[in-house]
Design a protein around this motif. Sequence first.
Motif, PDB file in Angstrom:
ATOM      1  N   ARG A  89       0.871  -1.182   0.000  1.00  0.00           N
ATOM      2  CA  ARG A  89       0.000   0.000   0.000  1.00  0.00           C
ATOM      3  C   ARG A  89       0.908   1.233   0.000  1.00  0.00           C
ATOM      4  O   ARG A  89       1.156   1.852   1.023  1.00  0.00           O
ATOM      5  CB  ARG A  89      -0.909  -0.008   1.217  1.00  0.00           C
ATOM      6  CG  ARG A  89      -1.953  -1.113   1.238  1.00  0.00           C
ATOM      7  CD  ARG A  89      -2.760  -1.048   2.521  1.00  0.00           C
ATOM      8  NE  ARG A  89      -3.236   0.303   2.776  1.00  0.00           N
ATOM      9  CZ  ARG A  89      -3.644   0.751   3.968  1.00  0.00           C
ATOM     10  NH1 ARG A  89      -3.612  -0.051   5.014  1.00  0.00           N
ATOM     11  NH2 ARG A  89      -4.046   1.995   4.109  1.00  0.00           N
ATOM     12  N   HIS A  90       1.390   1.604  -1.178  1.00  0.00           N
ATOM     13  CA  HIS A  90       2.368   2.689  -1.279  1.00  0.00           C
ATOM     14  C   HIS A  90       1.804   4.036  -0.858  1.00  0.00           C
ATOM     15  O   HIS A  90       2.570   4.914  -0.441  1.00  0.00           O
ATOM     16  CB  HIS A  90       2.905   2.767  -2.708  1.00  0.00           C
ATOM     17  CG  HIS A  90       3.694   1.571  -3.118  1.00  0.00           C
ATOM     18  ND1 HIS A  90       4.958   1.311  -2.630  1.00  0.00           N
ATOM     19  CD2 HIS A  90       3.400   0.552  -3.977  1.00  0.00           C
ATOM     20  CE1 HIS A  90       5.422   0.198  -3.174  1.00  0.00           C
ATOM     21  NE2 HIS A  90       4.495  -0.294  -3.990  1.00  0.00           N
ATOM     22  N   GLU A  91       0.505   4.210  -0.964  1.00  0.00           N
ATOM     23  CA  GLU A  91      -0.080   5.510  -0.597  1.00  0.00           C
ATOM     24  C   GLU A  91       0.004   5.780   0.896  1.00  0.00           C
ATOM     25  O   GLU A  91      -0.178   6.915   1.338  1.00  0.00           O
ATOM     26  CB  GLU A  91      -1.543   5.570  -1.052  1.00  0.00           C
ATOM     27  CG  GLU A  91      -2.537   4.801  -0.177  1.00  0.00           C
ATOM     28  CD  GLU A  91      -2.497   3.282  -0.394  1.00  0.00           C
ATOM     29  OE1 GLU A  91      -3.227   2.570   0.318  1.00  0.00           O
ATOM     30  OE2 GLU A  91      -1.748   2.833  -1.283  1.00  0.00           O
ATOM     31  N   THR A 116       6.402   0.689   4.527  1.00  0.00           N
ATOM     32  CA  THR A 116       5.186   0.621   3.722  1.00  0.00           C
ATOM     33  C   THR A 116       4.296  -0.509   4.218  1.00  0.00           C
ATOM     34  O   THR A 116       4.767  -1.637   4.401  1.00  0.00           O
ATOM     35  CB  THR A 116       5.535   0.373   2.246  1.00  0.00           C
ATOM     36  OG1 THR A 116       6.471   1.368   1.812  1.00  0.00           O
ATOM     37  CG2 THR A 116       4.290   0.437   1.382  1.00  0.00           C
ATOM     38  N   GLN A 147       8.300   1.948  -7.006  1.00  0.00           N
ATOM     39  CA  GLN A 147       7.164   1.276  -6.382  1.00  0.00           C
ATOM     40  C   GLN A 147       6.906  -0.070  -7.046  1.00  0.00           C
ATOM     41  O   GLN A 147       6.942  -0.194  -8.275  1.00  0.00           O
ATOM     42  CB  GLN A 147       5.918   2.158  -6.473  1.00  0.00           C
ATOM     43  CG  GLN A 147       6.041   3.439  -5.663  1.00  0.00           C
ATOM     44  CD  GLN A 147       4.758   4.252  -5.700  1.00  0.00           C
ATOM     45  OE1 GLN A 147       3.814   3.907  -6.390  1.00  0.00           O
ATOM     46  NE2 GLN A 147       4.732   5.329  -4.935  1.00  0.00           N
ATOM     47  N   ARG A 190      -1.617   5.597  10.403  1.00  0.00           N
ATOM     48  CA  ARG A 190      -1.966   5.237   9.039  1.00  0.00           C
ATOM     49  C   ARG A 190      -3.312   4.521   8.938  1.00  0.00           C
ATOM     50  O   ARG A 190      -3.724   4.093   7.848  1.00  0.00           O
ATOM     51  CB  ARG A 190      -0.874   4.348   8.438  1.00  0.00           C
ATOM     52  CG  ARG A 190       0.402   5.101   8.119  1.00  0.00           C
ATOM     53  CD  ARG A 190       0.106   6.240   7.177  1.00  0.00           C
ATOM     54  NE  ARG A 190       1.282   6.951   6.728  1.00  0.00           N
ATOM     55  CZ  ARG A 190       1.235   8.044   5.985  1.00  0.00           C
ATOM     56  NH1 ARG A 190       0.062   8.548   5.611  1.00  0.00           N
ATOM     57  NH2 ARG A 190       2.330   8.660   5.611  1.00  0.00           N
TER      58      ARG A 190
END
Length: 262
Positions: A89-91, A116, A147, A190
């Motif tokens: 989940r790079h965001e 990440t 990514q 997060r």
Amino acid sequence: MASTLRSGSHLRPGAWRSILAPGLVSLVCLGILLGLGFWQLERKGEKEALIGRILARSKVEPPAPLPPVQSWDPARDEFRRVRIAGIFRHEAETLVHGLAAGEVPGRALQGYYVLTPFRLEDGGTVLVNRGFVPTELKAPAARASGQVEGPTTVTGILRGSEPRTMFVPAPDPVRNEWFNRDIGGISATRGIADPRPYLVEADGTPNPGGWPKGGQLRVDLPNNHLQYAFTWFGIAGCLIAVFGVFAWRRLHEAPEPAPARS
């Protein structure tokens, strides 16, 4: 002359009282110094055991599945090699301040470690330290090619949460900057509802574009505790010598003569 030397070799009356207070202070300091020396010897044994455990788990043992959350034991499971499958989940990546070895020996690079969230294919989420990026690559847009999209497999080392000591600054979640691997704090910030109580330090498998650079975990930990122990014992020896000279002079030197009365 001979009678003067003989009389000077006797203890001065009441001389013991003059060294009592300095002696007690020196005794307390000696106990502290010896305690620090023996503590360093204990730390030496602990560090050697830790290094041996890390080497065995990170290089010898084959990758294993993640341990169940309910049976996670840092003393038993930390530094084990693991293999996980899922999706990044790079965001929701988080940046943790840190240093990494540079190309010039002895000169470290300043930057960030990229943590990440990794959605496991069998359920749950684990943080993955994908590696180090220099300060100029802090923004994800500067390393977009780094990514990994879609299902993937990650091999790495299992690590526990890193406590924040009094010398470590507090995190700044608004700016996405942390100074220690606070797994619980990062997961809560997060919005990770089902975090694992550990993270995975990714190995040196190259990422697209070369960044982040994984494999930063060093198992050749410095072990200077024997040197520190010798230092404390040496200071203790100096204290004994200095006090011995001081006490001998106080006990044996003749008192100064009283000023003559007119």
